[in-house]
Write an enzyme that holds these catalytic residues in place. Sequence first.
Site, PDB file in Angstrom:
ATOM      1  N   ALA A 177       0.765  -1.111  -0.142  1.00 52.28           N
ATOM      2  CA  ALA A 177      -0.094  -0.111  -0.012  1.00 52.28           C
ATOM      3  C   ALA A 177       0.867   1.298   0.020  1.00 52.28           C
ATOM      4  O   ALA A 177       0.564   2.152  -0.975  1.00 52.28           O
ATOM      5  CB  ALA A 177      -0.941   0.047   1.027  1.00 52.28           C
ATOM      6  N   ASP A 178       1.899   1.254   0.737  1.00 43.67           N
ATOM      7  CA  ASP A 178       2.715   2.474   0.713  1.00 43.67           C
ATOM      8  C   ASP A 178       3.524   2.606  -0.565  1.00 43.67           C
ATOM      9  O   ASP A 178       3.625   3.756  -1.022  1.00 43.67           O
ATOM     10  CB  ASP A 178       4.006   2.008   1.860  1.00 43.67           C
ATOM     11  CG  ASP A 178       3.653   2.450   3.382  1.00 43.67           C
ATOM     12  OD1 ASP A 178       2.395   3.558   3.481  1.00 43.67           O
ATOM     13  OD2 ASP A 178       4.067   1.971   4.096  1.00 43.67           O
ATOM     14  N   LEU A 179       3.888   1.578  -0.986  1.00 41.06           N
ATOM     15  CA  LEU A 179       4.871   1.420  -2.281  1.00 41.06           C
ATOM     16  C   LEU A 179       3.831   2.201  -3.479  1.00 41.06           C
ATOM     17  O   LEU A 179       4.256   2.649  -4.206  1.00 41.06           O
ATOM     18  CB  LEU A 179       5.443   0.272  -2.759  1.00 41.06           C
ATOM     19  CG  LEU A 179       6.501  -0.331  -1.531  1.00 41.06           C
ATOM     20  CD1 LEU A 179       7.046  -1.581  -1.853  1.00 41.06           C
ATOM     21  CD2 LEU A 179       7.610   0.623  -1.555  1.00 41.06           C
TER      22      LEU A 179
END
Length: 406
Positions: A177-179
Amino acid sequence: MHNSDSNGSVRKGPLSRFTVLDASRVRAGPTAIRLFADLGARVIKLEIPSGAPGGDDMIGGRDHNRADYENLHRNKESLTLNMKAPEGIAILHKLVKQADVFIENYRPDVKYRLGIGPEALRAINPRLVYASISGFGQDGPYANWPGFDSIAQGMGGLMSVTGKPGEGPMRVGIPIADLCAGHFCAQAILAALLEREVSGEGQWVQTSLLESQIAMLDFQAAQWLIDGKVPGQNGNEHPLTVPTGVFETSDGYLNLAAIGQTMWKRLCDALEVPHLVQEPGFGSDPERVQNRERVNAAVGAAFKTRSTADWTERLLEAGVPCGPIHRVDQVFGDAQVRHLGITRPMHHPELGDISLIGLPMRFSSHPREDGPLRPAPHQGDQTDAILADLGYAPADIARLRAAFVV
């Protein structure tokens, strides 16, 4: 700002004409801006000075995980700046006047409390592209929830379709999700910079961990939105085609993607079980999905008779997509990975000669060897040089340091 770093070295790369102010932290924002740094942009990382109130102890700091810090922050410069101090805001305004991009991933209300929201900064420089990454969006009922990768994986549906059936929700093994939020944000910034070439105006671009995670559901989301079907967990197997996924060999495991009738026939021939093509219930993808366990058992028995390398060679000769399953160390020993040159060497003054993952893209006008990777900076490494470039005298800089403004 000019096409060089604070140390005077000329930057190379397709984005070398741009300057980015990076007020983001942890992973999503730094991931977005790493792309710009690697492609030659001047990236100035804004950090809270040591000793100033409100210091950052979030994961991802230099001393928390050195390998990850080098991975995220190579090719950047570091300026310590207390944006809660009026003189710190004055320095930021001088930087903004010369910058192309400003990125932040505070909780949505924080930037307004600091007086550094998109309207305030774009009033100083209308050409500025202001980028925001949040956990759940800039407004709405969850806007001020703290954003974290695994929370977004769960709320975005990914954990419900990851893992084996019946074993409960499973987080993906990378902070996806961050990436993805970082990569989507980088795309939005690039699109805004392209539009600026026509309009002459910057704009505010936004994404969130939750939106990015939902976008990555792709065909799983389409099953619900179009067909009204709630997808579940399928482990290593594909929900719509059989046989696919992981099969045990005589010495390990092999990944198989025999999708469609043509591949099914080729697979049966290569496994020396051609009679399975005529087996009742095995005649089409939908039939094989209905009889998944029988198909996998029949194919799996054949795979156990030879090694992974043997089956890989045989199946590829037959035109059936497959491949070995590597541990991370084996990935970087693979002949094709070495040929692609995805890792880049870097000399680090403390760690010595190390390697990092480079960009998974190529430009004919900009060889990957264009300029060596530069180590991630210590906090404030370039503060004096950047302030001098803005016109501050040494005595002024010393006073600002003593007051924890920088």
